[in-house]
Design a protein around this motif. Structure first.
Motif, PDB file in Angstrom:
ATOM      1  N   ASP A 213       0.747  -1.079  -0.228  1.00 45.01           N
ATOM      2  CA  ASP A 213       0.097  -0.246  -0.114  1.00 45.01           C
ATOM      3  C   ASP A 213       0.804   1.373   0.201  1.00 45.01           C
ATOM      4  O   ASP A 213       1.700   1.402   1.120  1.00 45.01           O
ATOM      5  N   PRO A 214       0.902   2.006  -0.990  1.00 45.09           N
ATOM      6  CA  PRO A 214       1.580   3.222  -1.059  1.00 45.09           C
ATOM      7  C   PRO A 214       1.235   4.403   0.119  1.00 45.09           C
ATOM      8  O   PRO A 214       2.124   5.047   0.367  1.00 45.09           O
ATOM      9  N   ALA A 215       0.040   4.024   0.791  1.00 44.86           N
ATOM     10  CA  ALA A 215      -0.242   5.012   1.930  1.00 44.86           C
ATOM     11  C   ALA A 215       0.770   4.902   3.009  1.00 44.86           C
ATOM     12  O   ALA A 215       0.984   5.528   3.830  1.00 44.86           O
ATOM     13  N   VAL A 216       1.558   3.783   3.046  1.00 49.54           N
ATOM     14  CA  VAL A 216       2.571   3.580   4.167  1.00 49.54           C
ATOM     15  C   VAL A 216       3.684   4.578   3.787  1.00 49.54           C
ATOM     16  O   VAL A 216       4.004   5.449   4.694  1.00 49.54           O
ATOM     17  N   ALA A 217       4.331   4.584   2.606  1.00 46.87           N
ATOM     18  CA  ALA A 217       5.281   5.577   2.499  1.00 46.87           C
ATOM     19  C   ALA A 217       4.994   6.912   2.495  1.00 46.87           C
ATOM     20  O   ALA A 217       5.443   7.924   2.935  1.00 46.87           O
ATOM     21  N   ALA A 218       3.358   7.288   1.831  1.00 48.28           N
ATOM     22  CA  ALA A 218       3.063   8.555   2.022  1.00 48.28           C
ATOM     23  C   ALA A 218       2.827   9.093   3.509  1.00 48.28           C
ATOM     24  O   ALA A 218       2.962  10.116   3.842  1.00 48.28           O
ATOM     25  N   ALA A 282      -4.367  16.046  11.379  1.00 41.39           N
ATOM     26  CA  ALA A 282      -4.524  17.153  10.632  1.00 41.39           C
ATOM     27  C   ALA A 282      -4.091  17.116   9.259  1.00 41.39           C
ATOM     28  O   ALA A 282      -4.670  17.204   8.198  1.00 41.39           O
ATOM     29  N   LEU A 283      -2.711  16.711   9.153  1.00 44.83           N
ATOM     30  CA  LEU A 283      -1.998  16.929   7.710  1.00 44.83           C
ATOM     31  C   LEU A 283      -2.538  15.537   7.030  1.00 44.83           C
ATOM     32  O   LEU A 283      -2.844  15.507   5.940  1.00 44.83           O
ATOM     33  N   PHE A 284      -2.696  14.290   7.505  1.00 41.43           N
ATOM     34  CA  PHE A 284      -3.469  13.344   6.940  1.00 41.43           C
ATOM     35  C   PHE A 284      -4.937  13.516   6.445  1.00 41.43           C
ATOM     36  O   PHE A 284      -5.102  13.379   5.285  1.00 41.43           O
ATOM     37  N   ALA A 285      -5.741  14.235   7.180  1.00 40.68           N
ATOM     38  CA  ALA A 285      -6.924  14.850   6.604  1.00 40.68           C
ATOM     39  C   ALA A 285      -6.705  15.653   5.549  1.00 40.68           C
ATOM     40  O   ALA A 285      -7.503  15.527   4.526  1.00 40.68           O
ATOM     41  N   GLN A 286      -5.746  16.736   5.498  1.00 42.49           N
ATOM     42  CA  GLN A 286      -5.689  17.749   4.465  1.00 42.49           C
ATOM     43  C   GLN A 286      -5.215  17.061   3.363  1.00 42.49           C
ATOM     44  O   GLN A 286      -5.796  17.257   2.226  1.00 42.49           O
ATOM     45  N   ALA A 287      -4.327  15.880   3.410  1.00 42.93           N
ATOM     46  CA  ALA A 287      -3.813  15.241   2.135  1.00 42.93           C
ATOM     47  C   ALA A 287      -4.772  14.195   1.646  1.00 42.93           C
ATOM     48  O   ALA A 287      -4.602  13.619   0.655  1.00 42.93           O
ATOM     49  N   ALA A 288      -5.911  13.715   2.505  1.00 42.48           N
ATOM     50  CA  ALA A 288      -6.950  12.814   2.202  1.00 42.48           C
ATOM     51  C   ALA A 288      -6.243  11.548   2.063  1.00 42.48           C
ATOM     52  O   ALA A 288      -6.355  10.603   1.152  1.00 42.48           O
ATOM     53  N   GLU A 320      -9.416   7.970  -3.001  1.00 49.77           N
ATOM     54  CA  GLU A 320      -8.801   7.901  -4.423  1.00 49.77           C
ATOM     55  C   GLU A 320      -7.445   7.406  -3.979  1.00 49.77           C
ATOM     56  O   GLU A 320      -6.861   7.564  -2.971  1.00 49.77           O
ATOM     57  N   PRO A 321      -6.847   6.175  -4.541  1.00 48.41           N
ATOM     58  CA  PRO A 321      -5.750   5.619  -4.133  1.00 48.41           C
ATOM     59  C   PRO A 321      -4.529   6.812  -4.178  1.00 48.41           C
ATOM     60  O   PRO A 321      -4.698   7.563  -4.887  1.00 48.41           O
ATOM     61  N   VAL A 322      -3.503   6.466  -3.233  1.00 46.46           N
ATOM     62  CA  VAL A 322      -2.510   7.494  -3.190  1.00 46.46           C
ATOM     63  C   VAL A 322      -1.698   7.536  -4.394  1.00 46.46           C
ATOM     64  O   VAL A 322      -1.257   8.620  -5.133  1.00 46.46           O
ATOM     65  N   LEU A 323      -1.523   6.237  -5.181  1.00 47.47           N
ATOM     66  CA  LEU A 323      -1.011   6.151  -6.402  1.00 47.47           C
ATOM     67  C   LEU A 323      -1.608   4.845  -7.171  1.00 47.47           C
ATOM     68  O   LEU A 323      -1.983   3.851  -6.534  1.00 47.47           O
ATOM     69  N   PRO A 324      -1.853   4.951  -8.466  1.00 46.81           N
ATOM     70  CA  PRO A 324      -2.441   3.995  -9.416  1.00 46.81           C
ATOM     71  C   PRO A 324      -1.291   2.502  -8.914  1.00 46.81           C
ATOM     72  O   PRO A 324      -0.236   2.738  -8.882  1.00 46.81           O
ATOM     73  N   ASP A 325      -2.033   1.460  -9.020  1.00 45.56           N
ATOM     74  CA  ASP A 325      -1.152   0.280  -8.779  1.00 45.56           C
ATOM     75  C   ASP A 325       0.249   0.103  -9.811  1.00 45.56           C
ATOM     76  O   ASP A 325       1.075  -0.388  -9.520  1.00 45.56           O
TER      77      ASP A 325
END
Length: 337
Positions: A213-218, A282-288, A320-325
């Motif tokens: 999951d790219p959400a980890v790096a993000a 707050a930053l996670f919410a701002q970046a969705a 929306e995914p952080v990055l497409p697969d």
């Protein structure tokens, strides 16, 4: 900016090359108050360049060749017929240069006005105030220079920054998605992530390669943004360096190589500052971007990061995914085999 008025609707065509290894492609170039926008013919922006950090390789010759300061591999060529755009770039650069301190020279008028007596007071009796003042007046270009110098030293320990033509644009896309100026993936040295002056965030390759999951790096990038909000990365450098290096940076615009060497070693070994949970969320919410994947990467049991999981601002939402697969798979190959 009055220098922009006659150029507000100017566009030009040019040849852009993102790296020295790639082919040039025809693009549309437009100009703003402080940026040059390079887009494809579908009006989709490919990149934005700061006019203040734009260098012309061949003054007086044609085609005019430009590149961002410090990155001569990425170029833009404008033909001799695009004189209006070329003149606009040069005029706006002159206007920007007049409006800000010159890079590398931090002898500001306020400091000169104070004179040597005030400087002595700041050095010997008010080191904290002087450090805060230095951090507040150092321009972005100097911060980027310090950040790049520290990255060079970290590469000596952890190996050269990973890069390949397919993955580099994806890494820039992840940087934009998480709101930082630049991401650098390093093979080793950095335990997980590290924020350097100039908006540079380092990621250990394991954050890219070991997670589906790219959400980890993000999440680690957003955590570094949260740390930077708690304490400016340049402030961390000067806090480590002490009063005299702060004064030297303020008056000469330089930090000695020895101090940069020692700080790079310190930054890699020192424990990371604890994060304020509310600021981070707050930053996670701002970046969705969901905070739970990042939390579980820190602690697979979730016990020590329960707040990041239970208060995940994106929980229950369709995202929306952080990055497409496909992009994530390409990015996972950035360090090669």
């Amino acid at each position: 900016m009055t220098a922009l008025k006659q150029y507000e609707r100017i566009e030009a065509t040019g040849l852009w090359r993102p790296t020295a290894e790639e082919q040039r492609r025809e693009v549309v170039v437009s100009i703003g108050e402080a940026t040059l926008t390079i887009a494809d013919f579908n009006d989709s922006a490919l990149t934005h360049w700061s006019l203040a950090a734009l260098v012309r390789q061949n003054p007086g010759a044609f085609p005019a060749i430009y590149h961002p300061d410090g990155d001569p591999g990425e170029t833009l060529e404008l033909a001799e017929g695009e004189t209006t755009m070329i003149e606009a770039i040069e005029r706006l650069q002159r206007a920007i240069d007049r409006a800000r301190p010159h890079p590398g020279r931090l002898r500001l008028a306020t400091i000169l006005g104070g004179g040597a007596a005030l400087a002595a007071v700041l050095v010997f009796w008010l080191p904290g105030a002087m450090k805060r003042h230095t951090v507040s007046v150092v321009p972005d270009i100097k911060r980027q220079e310090i950040g790049r110098a520290l990255l060079d030293r970290i590469e000596r320990v952890g190996g050269q920054e990973c890069s390949n033509p397919d993955a580099d644009p994806i890494l820039r896309k992840l940087a934009a998605r998480t709101g930082v100026d630049r991401l650098a993936v390093v093979p080793a040295g950095v335990a997980d992530s590290l924020h350097l002056p100039g908006g540079i965030v380092l990621l250990n390759r394991a954050l890219i390669e070991d997670h589906e999951d790219p959400a980890v790096a993000a999440g680690f990038v957003l955590a570094e943004r949260a740390r930077a909000e708690q304490m400016d990365p340049l402030d961390e450098v000067l806090d480590f360096a002490g009063a005299w290096p702060s004064f030297r940076l303020l008056t000469t615009g330089e930090i000695t190589p020895g101090i940069l060497d020692r700080y790079a070693e310190h930054a890699l070994a020192a424990p990371r500052h604890a994060l304020e949970e509310d600021t981070t969320l707050a930053l996670f919410a701002q970046a969705a971007i969901p905070s739970s994947p990042y939390a579980y990467a820190l602690d697979v049991t979730g016990e020590t990061v329960l707040g990041l999981i239970e208060a995940d601002p994106m929980a229950g939402r369709t995202l929306e995914p952080v990055l497409p697969d496909r992009d994530w798979v390409l990015l996972q190959s950035i360090c090669g085999e």
